[in-house]
Design a protein around this motif. Structure first.
Motif, PDB file in Angstrom:
ATOM      1  N   GLY A 164       0.836  -1.195   0.000  1.00 52.62           N
ATOM      2  CA  GLY A 164       0.000   0.000   0.000  1.00 52.62           C
ATOM      3  C   GLY A 164       0.871   1.245   0.000  1.00 52.62           C
ATOM      4  O   GLY A 164       1.938   1.269   0.600  1.00 52.62           O
ATOM      5  N   CYS A 168     -11.380  -4.827   0.290  1.00 52.12           N
ATOM      6  CA  CYS A 168     -10.719  -4.807   1.604  1.00 52.12           C
ATOM      7  C   CYS A 168     -11.652  -5.418   2.651  1.00 52.12           C
ATOM      8  O   CYS A 168     -12.716  -5.934   2.321  1.00 52.12           O
ATOM      9  CB  CYS A 168     -10.379  -3.364   2.000  1.00 52.12           C
ATOM     10  N   ILE A 211      -7.369  -0.503   5.947  1.00 51.39           N
ATOM     11  CA  ILE A 211      -6.415  -0.317   4.852  1.00 51.39           C
ATOM     12  C   ILE A 211      -4.997  -0.775   5.190  1.00 51.39           C
ATOM     13  O   ILE A 211      -4.026  -0.357   4.563  1.00 51.39           O
ATOM     14  CB  ILE A 211      -6.412   1.146   4.363  1.00 51.39           C
ATOM     15  N   ASP A 240      -3.991   0.838  -2.786  1.00 57.09           N
ATOM     16  CA  ASP A 240      -3.555  -0.544  -2.673  1.00 57.09           C
ATOM     17  C   ASP A 240      -3.041  -0.981  -4.038  1.00 57.09           C
ATOM     18  O   ASP A 240      -3.787  -1.013  -5.006  1.00 57.09           O
ATOM     19  CB  ASP A 240      -4.737  -1.421  -2.238  1.00 57.09           C
TER      20      ASP A 240
END
Length: 267
Positions: free
Chosen positions: A70, A103, A133, A180
């Motif tokens: 990420g 996610c 996240i 991401d």
């Protein structure tokens, strides 16, 4: 991405930082060099199992875990402060995103604690756009809950286990930019964002005098852009070659072999 993350962690004032490695470990160590502690998994333990395997490094204090796939501008010191103030076993960073089904999605109570947590729900089961996240803080107590003999995942197993046992999981909401890098499209989007809307050219690349770079565009190190070529809204990977007269537009140009050669050159 790993180098960028290390810079962010260094600025956060952490006492020590480790990278958990498996595939390509020798290359990663060679390129990144001294600084972090390098931990190597003999077998793939999963995102939470890796924490159990790193128990001797983590010691007896609270720790932060950040996924290296990420790219973000999360205020890490503020996350750490929020975790300490909450007093929870875990604190997850959450953000409202356009595709929450990619996610784990999260429902919060009025006290800021997680009430519901579902890893990558089916599109018809999405109940919120608030997602975890991949930047989390933990108290050392969680290590005892992680099995040492099989893969174990943070989002898929550890956080649900904490909630099932009635243990507190806090959330740190952020509006910071985050991406991401799970698809080529996401990789291109993140790089164009990082370009700041400009045409950026990295060191050791060769650009023909009559080549055209139309922003946003990035040309990585050791890349070659030939005569009359056009790079528009695109990413030219490290070590890639754009042929004379070619047009690279809204795409990623290059391959992993070129990237690897460039890394080894830099290392």
């Amino acid at each position: 991405m790993a180098a960028r993350l290390l810079d962010q962690l260094a600025a956060a004032g952490l006492s020590e930082v480790a990278l958990n490695l498996h595939h390509g470990a020798d290359v990663v160590e060679r390129v990144l060099g001294d600084g972090p502690v390098y931990l190597r998994e003999e077998w793939l333990r999963g995102t939470a199992g890796a924490l159990r395997g790193a128990g001797s490094f983590l010691g007896g204090g609270d720790f932060l875990v950040a996924s290296s796939d990420g790219v973000h501008e999360i205020d890490i010191p503020a996350l750490i402060e929020h975790h300490r103030a909450a007093g929870a076993l875990a604190t997850i960073t959450v953000k409202r995103i356009a595709r929450p089904e990619t996610c784990a999605i999260v429902d919060l109570g009025d006290d800021g604690l997680v009430r519901r947590f579902v890893e990558k729900p089916a599109p018809g089961a999405v109940f919120t756009d608030l997602a975890s996240i991949g930047v989390n803080c933990f108290r050392p107590d969680v290590l005892e809950l992680i099995p040492d003999d099989r893969p174990f995942d943070i989002s898929g197993e550890l956080i649900p286990l904490l909630l099932d046992r009635g243990l507190p999981v806090a959330a740190y909401p952020t509006t910071a930019w985050w991406a991401d890098i799970g698809t080529p499209e996401a990789l291109l989007e993140a790089n164009l964002w990082a370009s700041g809307g400009e045409a950026r050219v990295y060191a050791r690349c060769t650009i023909a005098p009559d080549a055209v770079l139309e922003p946003p565009a990035l040309v990585g190190p050791d890349a070659v852009v030939g005569p009359g070529a056009v790079v528009r809204g695109a990413l030219v990977l490290p070590g890639a070659q754009v042929a004379a007269g070619a047009v690279v537009e809204d795409s990623i140009h290059g391959d992993g072999d070129g990237v690897l050669r460039s890394w080894l050159h830099a290392g």
